[in-house]
Motif scaffolding. Structure first.
Motif, mmCIF file in Angstrom:
data_model
loop_
_atom_site.group_PDB
_atom_site.id
_atom_site.type_symbol
_atom_site.label_atom_id
_atom_site.label_comp_id
_atom_site.label_asym_id
_atom_site.label_seq_id
_atom_site.Cartn_x
_atom_site.Cartn_y
_atom_site.Cartn_z
ATOM 1 N N LYS A 102 104.412 75.722 -0.821
ATOM 2 C CA LYS A 102 103.267 76.613 -0.973
ATOM 3 C C LYS A 102 102.436 76.663 0.303
ATOM 4 O O LYS A 102 101.870 77.700 0.643
ATOM 5 N N SER A 103 102.372 75.532 1.010
ATOM 6 C CA SER A 103 101.564 75.517 2.234
ATOM 7 C C SER A 103 102.134 76.444 3.298
ATOM 8 O O SER A 103 101.393 77.021 4.089
ATOM 9 N N LEU A 104 103.470 76.601 3.321
ATOM 10 C CA LEU A 104 104.093 77.501 4.300
ATOM 11 C C LEU A 104 104.122 78.949 3.829
ATOM 12 O O LEU A 104 104.410 79.862 4.598
ATOM 13 N N GLY A 105 103.872 79.161 2.539
ATOM 14 C CA GLY A 105 103.859 80.514 1.994
ATOM 15 C C GLY A 105 105.227 81.147 1.866
ATOM 16 O O GLY A 105 105.350 82.360 1.734
ATOM 17 N N ASN A 106 106.292 80.322 1.890
ATOM 18 C CA ASN A 106 107.654 80.874 1.839
ATOM 19 C C ASN A 106 108.335 80.527 0.514
ATOM 20 O O ASN A 106 109.543 80.365 0.463
#
Length: 459
Positions: free
Chosen positions: A272-276
């Motif tokens: 989630k932190s990378l948004g991928n």
């Protein structure tokens, strides 16, 4: 004999439980502020296979997988949503169960919630403070004094000097050492009232790391047979758990540490932190849940796996081959004899650090043999062994004729086109019959002609 790769020793070791025949396993679960993504599914499916094999092997397993229901991310999301924290976490727990149930991830024996174990967390912090391993800082937080625990870094392989060289800590930090981590967070005026518990250090809430140490100790005891989790938990979460639990209890925290591999998108870990990330819900909108499970299970739980729709389509084709064998040869009900043939090979694979790629290869061998010999017992063994992996337990025809949740012709439309093709062949209009076959093939539907008529399956 079962061997397991131990992240602590960095090699495979024969597994001997603390108490013969009994296994105590704790796996770090979800922080429930959002929907689960496919990376979570990859990790928890891995541990689902682990717990299934322990039970199939005759062990009495006590499997604990916690829920973190108080955390900075949860607080932020609840404030953003303008809803009580309890309402958010209850909703997300229900959604998590819905997704995990769809994937056949069995529920743990115990699923503790952090907020139910705050008294045990406070007792653990008091014990650490009494031993000089914890202190209250000027800002009110209670921190763990990392340098006072001699074994810090043994799980991650990181030395204190390495950690200091890579640190990024604010200059005005109230910690005595930048490496120290929080055990108890002092309450802030701006935070919701339901994030504040009373303690001897004032109102506040537990730090994330202390939650798992307290829950695992309260339910399973001071020393675990196995502690597991996702690939990103090895450091700092699991390292900090060791420092807390071994610092407080003066004994080994866990004999075996297990970490699942990452799920990557374009060679980067899905997060989630990378948004991928893709939520489990996103993927299940396009693919059958058992296909998603098979996609994960056919890789080793410690390996890194790359995600793509093409690989999911390939997984569906592979699973369809197995189901086709069960469609063609009705499986007999059997008792597995682990000492002979394919069952012995399957057991050897699973006893070798839960080697599911080899176990799946054995399933394909059985499927080929069943179709060649038309032997009901061979088909029965295929179904029984696959069941241990959570596979092949649905009606074969229903699976083969079911398309993706969205898109593609319906079963009724397919049957109508097959009827048109039969009529075209009867009138010797073979060009039209070929056109219909090609149209269905383009839509992902494969036809199989035999003396008994035409059957079909999704590609």
């Amino acid at each position: 004999m079962l061997t397991i790769y131990n992240s602590l020793t960095r090699h495979k070791q024969p597994f001997t439980p603390i108490k013969p025949g009994k296994v105590r396993m704790y796996v770090c679960g979800m922080t429930v502020y959002d929907l689960c993504h496919l990376g979570h599914a990859r990790a928890f499916l891995g541990f689902d296979i682990v717990q299934r094999w322990f039970r199939a092997s005759g062990y009495a397993l006590n499997y604990v997988r916690n829920i973190t229901d108080i955390d900075d991310k949860i607080i932020r999301r609840a404030v953003e949503n303008k809803e009580p924290i309890k309402a958010l976490t209850e909703r997300m727990i229900a959604e998590m169960h819905r997704d995990f149930d769809a994937l056949g991830i069995e529920r743990p024996d115990v699923e503790p919630r952090a907020t139910d174990y705050v008294p045990q967390m406070l007792d653990l912090i008091e014990s650490l403070e009494a031993k000089g391993l914890a202190y209250q800082a000027d800002d009110g937080d209670v921190n763990y004094a990392v340098r006072k625990f001699s074994g810090y870094g043994k799980l991650s392989g990181k030395s204190l000097d390495d950690l200091r060289s890579g640190e990024r800590v604010a200059v005005d930090s109230s910690k005595r050492d930048p490496l120290d981590f929080v055990l108890w967070k002092a309450a802030k005026e701006t935070e919701p009232a339901d994030t504040k518990w009373t303690s001897r250090w004032g109102k506040g809430r537990p730090g994330w790391h202390i939650e798992c140490s307290a829950m695992s100790g309260a339910i399973l005891g001071k020393t675990l047979d196995i502690h597991g989790g996702g690939p990103d938990l090895r450091f700092p979460h699991h390292e900090n758990e060791i420092a807390q639990s071994e610092g407080a209890h003066d004994c080994t925290f866990a004999n075996f540490w297990m970490h699942a591999g990452a799920l990557n998108v374009d060679s980067e870990k899905m997060s989630k932190s990378l948004g991928n990330f893709l939520t489990i819900r996103d993927v299940l909108a396009k693919f059958n849940p058992e296909v998603v499970r098979f996609f994960v299970v056919r890789s080793h739980y410690r390996s890194q796996v790359n995600y793509s729709d093409e690989l999911l389509h390939d997984a569906r084709q592979g699973l369809s081959r197995l189901y086709t064998a069960l469609r063609d040869v009705a499986p007999a009900q059997i008792e597995i004899d682990w000492n002979v043939g394919h069952a012995a090979r399957f057991k050897a694979a699973m006893d070798d650090d839960f080697n599911t790629p080899e176990a799946v290869a054995i399933l394909f061998d059985l499927a080929s043999e069943a179709q060649k010999t038309r032997n009901a017992e061979t088909a029965g063994l295929l179904k029984a062994l696959a069941g241990i992996l959570g596979l092949l337990q649905h009606d074969p025809i229903s699976f083969l004729q079911a398309g993706a949740p969205t898109g593609g012709p319906s079963a009724g439309e397919i049957e109508a086109l097959i009827a048109q093709r039969v009529a075209a062949k009867q009138t010797r209009n073979f060009a039209e019959a070929d056109r219909i076959r090609n149209e269905l093939k383009a839509a992902g539907v494969l036809l199989e002609d035999s003396a008994g008529g035409t059957t079909w399956r999704r590609a």
